[in-house]
Design a protein around this motif. Sequence first.
Motif, PDB file in Angstrom:
ATOM      1  N   SER A 280     -11.406   7.113   4.257  1.00  0.00           N
ATOM      2  CA  SER A 280     -11.125   6.689   2.879  1.00  0.00           C
ATOM      3  C   SER A 280      -9.858   7.389   2.406  1.00  0.00           C
ATOM      4  CB  SER A 280     -12.307   7.032   1.962  1.00  0.00           C
ATOM      5  OG  SER A 280     -12.054   6.644   0.643  1.00  0.00           O
ATOM      6  N   PRO A 281      -8.675   6.762   2.576  1.00  0.00           N
ATOM      7  CA  PRO A 281      -7.408   7.409   2.213  1.00  0.00           C
ATOM      8  C   PRO A 281      -7.343   7.746   0.724  1.00  0.00           C
ATOM      9  CG  PRO A 281      -7.017   5.485   3.596  1.00  0.00           C
ATOM     10  CD  PRO A 281      -8.466   5.439   3.201  1.00  0.00           C
ATOM     11  N   SER A 282      -6.794   8.912   0.434  1.00  0.00           N
ATOM     12  CA  SER A 282      -6.640   9.378  -0.941  1.00  0.00           C
ATOM     13  C   SER A 282      -5.461  10.334  -1.007  1.00  0.00           C
ATOM     14  CB  SER A 282      -7.915  10.078  -1.417  1.00  0.00           C
ATOM     15  OG  SER A 282      -7.682  10.804  -2.598  1.00  0.00           O
ATOM     16  N   VAL A 283      -4.669  10.246  -2.059  1.00  0.00           N
ATOM     17  CA  VAL A 283      -3.507  11.118  -2.214  1.00  0.00           C
ATOM     18  C   VAL A 283      -3.942  12.570  -2.340  1.00  0.00           C
ATOM     19  CG1 VAL A 283      -1.620  11.731  -3.766  1.00  0.00           C
ATOM     20  CG2 VAL A 283      -1.988   9.356  -3.166  1.00  0.00           C
ATOM     21  N   ASP A 284      -5.040  12.836  -3.050  1.00  0.00           N
ATOM     22  CA  ASP A 284      -5.500  14.218  -3.225  1.00  0.00           C
ATOM     23  C   ASP A 284      -5.900  14.837  -1.888  1.00  0.00           C
ATOM     24  OD1 ASP A 284      -5.516  14.746  -6.199  1.00  0.00           O
ATOM     25  OD2 ASP A 284      -6.677  12.903  -6.163  1.00  0.00           O
ATOM     26  N   VAL A 285      -6.595  14.055  -1.065  1.00  0.00           N
ATOM     27  CA  VAL A 285      -6.975  14.554   0.256  1.00  0.00           C
ATOM     28  C   VAL A 285      -5.733  14.733   1.119  1.00  0.00           C
ATOM     29  CG1 VAL A 285      -8.318  14.062   2.335  1.00  0.00           C
ATOM     30  CG2 VAL A 285      -9.242  13.480   0.084  1.00  0.00           C
ATOM     31  N   LEU A 286      -4.797  13.788   1.035  1.00  0.00           N
ATOM     32  CA  LEU A 286      -3.563  13.874   1.809  1.00  0.00           C
ATOM     33  C   LEU A 286      -2.781  15.137   1.455  1.00  0.00           C
ATOM     34  CD1 LEU A 286      -1.384  12.685   3.686  1.00  0.00           C
ATOM     35  CD2 LEU A 286      -0.518  11.413   1.703  1.00  0.00           C
ATOM     36  N   GLY A 293      -0.631  22.266   6.447  1.00  0.00           N
ATOM     37  CA  GLY A 293       0.326  22.106   7.535  1.00  0.00           C
ATOM     38  C   GLY A 293      -0.040  21.019   8.516  1.00  0.00           C
ATOM     39  N   GLY A 294      -0.954  20.163   8.163  1.00  0.00           N
ATOM     40  CA  GLY A 294      -1.349  19.077   9.049  1.00  0.00           C
ATOM     41  C   GLY A 294      -0.640  17.786   8.700  1.00  0.00           C
ATOM     42  N   ASN A 295      -0.968  16.728   9.406  1.00  0.00           N
ATOM     43  CA  ASN A 295      -0.376  15.426   9.141  1.00  0.00           C
ATOM     44  C   ASN A 295      -1.394  14.347   9.468  1.00  0.00           C
ATOM     45  OD1 ASN A 295      -0.275  14.998  12.015  1.00  0.00           O
ATOM     46  ND2 ASN A 295       1.613  16.228  12.041  1.00  0.00           N
ATOM     47  N   VAL A 296      -1.054  13.144   9.084  1.00  0.00           N
ATOM     48  CA  VAL A 296      -1.875  11.986   9.425  1.00  0.00           C
ATOM     49  C   VAL A 296      -1.028  11.082  10.309  1.00  0.00           C
ATOM     50  CG1 VAL A 296      -3.288  12.116   7.350  1.00  0.00           C
ATOM     51  CG2 VAL A 296      -1.173  10.796   7.300  1.00  0.00           C
ATOM     52  N   PRO A 297      -1.632  10.314  11.205  1.00  0.00           N
ATOM     53  CA  PRO A 297      -0.859   9.509  12.163  1.00  0.00           C
ATOM     54  C   PRO A 297       0.024   8.480  11.467  1.00  0.00           C
ATOM     55  CG  PRO A 297      -3.176   9.637  12.807  1.00  0.00           C
ATOM     56  CD  PRO A 297      -3.075  10.184  11.420  1.00  0.00           C
ATOM     57  N   LEU A 298       1.267   8.395  11.933  1.00  0.00           N
ATOM     58  CA  LEU A 298       2.177   7.363  11.457  1.00  0.00           C
ATOM     59  C   LEU A 298       1.859   6.044  12.151  1.00  0.00           C
ATOM     60  CD1 LEU A 298       5.538   9.318  11.505  1.00  0.00           C
ATOM     61  CD2 LEU A 298       4.529   8.251   9.481  1.00  0.00           C
ATOM     62  N   PRO A 299       2.086   4.911  11.452  1.00  0.00           N
ATOM     63  CA  PRO A 299       1.932   3.617  12.120  1.00  0.00           C
ATOM     64  C   PRO A 299       2.891   3.500  13.300  1.00  0.00           C
ATOM     65  CG  PRO A 299       2.108   3.367   9.731  1.00  0.00           C
ATOM     66  CD  PRO A 299       2.432   4.783  10.034  1.00  0.00           C
ATOM     67  N   ASP A 300       2.548   2.669  14.257  1.00  0.00           N
ATOM     68  CA  ASP A 300       3.332   2.547  15.495  1.00  0.00           C
ATOM     69  C   ASP A 300       4.784   2.208  15.226  1.00  0.00           C
ATOM     70  OD1 ASP A 300       1.091   3.149  16.952  1.00  0.00           O
ATOM     71  OD2 ASP A 300       0.527   1.044  17.267  1.00  0.00           O
ATOM     72  N   GLY A 301       5.046   1.376  14.268  1.00  0.00           N
ATOM     73  CA  GLY A 301       6.427   0.956  14.014  1.00  0.00           C
ATOM     74  C   GLY A 301       7.286   2.033  13.399  1.00  0.00           C
ATOM     75  N   LEU A 319       1.603   5.279   2.620  1.00  0.00           N
ATOM     76  CA  LEU A 319       2.166   4.018   2.115  1.00  0.00           C
ATOM     77  C   LEU A 319       1.834   2.856   3.045  1.00  0.00           C
ATOM     78  CD1 LEU A 319       5.660   5.266   0.889  1.00  0.00           C
ATOM     79  CD2 LEU A 319       3.748   4.478  -0.519  1.00  0.00           C
ATOM     80  N   ALA A 320       1.638   3.146   4.328  1.00  0.00           N
ATOM     81  CA  ALA A 320       1.251   2.082   5.254  1.00  0.00           C
ATOM     82  C   ALA A 320      -0.189   1.638   5.010  1.00  0.00           C
ATOM     83  CB  ALA A 320       1.412   2.569   6.703  1.00  0.00           C
ATOM     84  N   HIS A 321      -1.012   2.558   4.501  1.00  0.00           N
ATOM     85  CA  HIS A 321      -2.404   2.205   4.190  1.00  0.00           C
ATOM     86  C   HIS A 321      -2.500   1.429   2.874  1.00  0.00           C
ATOM     87  CE1 HIS A 321      -4.348   4.362   7.443  1.00  0.00           C
ATOM     88  NE2 HIS A 321      -3.608   5.429   7.189  1.00  0.00           N
ATOM     89  N   GLN A 322      -1.770   1.890   1.869  1.00  0.00           N
ATOM     90  CA  GLN A 322      -1.826   1.243   0.557  1.00  0.00           C
ATOM     91  C   GLN A 322      -0.555   1.570  -0.215  1.00  0.00           C
ATOM     92  OE1 GLN A 322      -5.479   3.211  -0.730  1.00  0.00           O
ATOM     93  NE2 GLN A 322      -4.299   4.534  -2.077  1.00  0.00           N
ATOM     94  N   PRO A 323      -0.045   0.609  -1.002  1.00  0.00           N
ATOM     95  CA  PRO A 323       1.154   0.883  -1.812  1.00  0.00           C
ATOM     96  C   PRO A 323       0.827   1.935  -2.862  1.00  0.00           C
ATOM     97  CG  PRO A 323       0.194  -1.240  -2.402  1.00  0.00           C
ATOM     98  CD  PRO A 323      -0.557  -0.754  -1.204  1.00  0.00           C
ATOM     99  N   ALA A 328       5.098   7.661  -2.861  1.00  0.00           N
ATOM    100  CA  ALA A 328       6.542   7.418  -2.726  1.00  0.00           C
ATOM    101  C   ALA A 328       7.335   8.469  -3.488  1.00  0.00           C
ATOM    102  CB  ALA A 328       6.877   6.024  -3.244  1.00  0.00           C
ATOM    103  N   SER A 329       6.859   8.834  -4.692  1.00  0.00           N
ATOM    104  CA  SER A 329       7.556   9.842  -5.479  1.00  0.00           C
ATOM    105  C   SER A 329       7.491  11.209  -4.806  1.00  0.00           C
ATOM    106  CB  SER A 329       6.929   9.912  -6.884  1.00  0.00           C
ATOM    107  OG  SER A 329       7.518  10.934  -7.652  1.00  0.00           O
ATOM    108  N   ARG A 330       6.318  11.557  -4.234  1.00  0.00           N
ATOM    109  CA  ARG A 330       6.177  12.841  -3.542  1.00  0.00           C
ATOM    110  C   ARG A 330       7.100  12.917  -2.322  1.00  0.00           C
ATOM    111  NH1 ARG A 330       3.469  13.530  -7.566  1.00  0.00           N
ATOM    112  NH2 ARG A 330       1.365  14.428  -7.684  1.00  0.00           N
ATOM    113  N   TRP A 331       7.195  11.807  -1.598  1.00  0.00           N
ATOM    114  CA  TRP A 331       8.061  11.796  -0.413  1.00  0.00           C
ATOM    115  C   TRP A 331       9.526  11.914  -0.821  1.00  0.00           C
ATOM    116  CZ3 TRP A 331      11.852   8.203   1.021  1.00  0.00           C
ATOM    117  CH2 TRP A 331      12.383   8.390   2.304  1.00  0.00           C
TER     118      TRP A 331
END
Length: 393
Positions: A280-286, A293-301, A319-323, A328-331
């Motif tokens: 269940s993707p969430s910005v707070d969890v991300l 210091g961890g990351n989540v997998p990037l989409p293949d492209g 952003l690949a999971h949901q707009p 976007a602002s954090r990045w």
Amino acid sequence: MDFDFSWLLFSLPLAFVLGWLASRFDLRQLKLENRQAPKAYFRGLNFLLNEQQDQAIDAFIEAVQNDPDTQELHFALGNLFRRRGEYQRAVRVHEHLLGRGDLSRADRERAQHALAQDFLRAGLLDRAEAALQKLEGTRYQNEARLALLAIYERSREWAQAADVAAKLDDAEQASYATRRAHHLCEQAAEQFGKGDAAAAEALLHQASATAPDAPRPAIDIANLQLRQGDARAAFETLLALSERAPLALPLYAATLQQAALGAQRSGEALSLLQRRYAASPSVDVLEAIIALGGNVPLPDGLVDDDAPPTPRDGYIAHLAHQPSLIAASRWLAGETFADEQYHPQVQRALDQATRPLMRYRCAACGFEAHQHFWHCPGCQAWDSYPPRRVEEL
């Protein structure tokens, strides 16, 4: 002197005739009044059906004057006054009823309940509380307890609210365990504010025992343990909570991350957060994942073989999971561009645009706030705020 009995013979028939005429007059007067009272009553009812409340009140007042002993007319008139917002007149009507010695027990309870409603609608909470307490042991008992519970919660009298909620729970008409746990948590917050951490902790553990599946007691216990410097205990508390209430993780992801760092269990926390984020993707969890210091997998492209993924790439993965304008602002905040002179202005505009999206919204009344509330300030509902922000709903 001899008594003349002839006068007696004449006076007896005369007295009978006069008595009969008097009784006939009284009967005619009574019938006339009884005819006038129903006419006024039905005229008031007709006005009421036509939503002409002023004329209905006048008609009912006339009916009450013609037949002051009729309780139903008084109740109808008092309810009309209350609906019109004329609370003082409604109170006078119902207090007049309560002052009558010939009122039946059922009508007395009904008048007491109506008086309590008058005080509630008028916002006179102290007088409403006193009136509602007199309904204990009557057929209006549960309704009165619910109203008392709302009064105590509104005025933040948490101990009294807990007592009333316990009585409602004992009635077994509904479960108030979670609500009672909230009351205990509120009392714990007051005790901690007074500097009594031991009393606060005892209340929080009592709340956790009252409602084991409710997330708030465990979250408050973990926060208290962190303040006391016991990061290991806080981490264990939240680790157990993640099994019972995984959907509430966005609310305590940042606390879990802080406890993991303090307890030197970052790897365990990171694994948990990544697993929950995948489900269940969430910005707070991300953001908790990135802080560890961890990351989540990037989409293949988007995978770049020449540059290994960084924690900040998690925003792109999100952003690949949901707009998400927040992601976007954090990045964008951490990126370097050729025209850096325009970056602050663009970033400021994005931050302004994302501020409303970071709020929490009450599902009952729509009240929005920058912080998560367990008790809505707008509609006084409990647990009406989803654990996700407005953008993620």
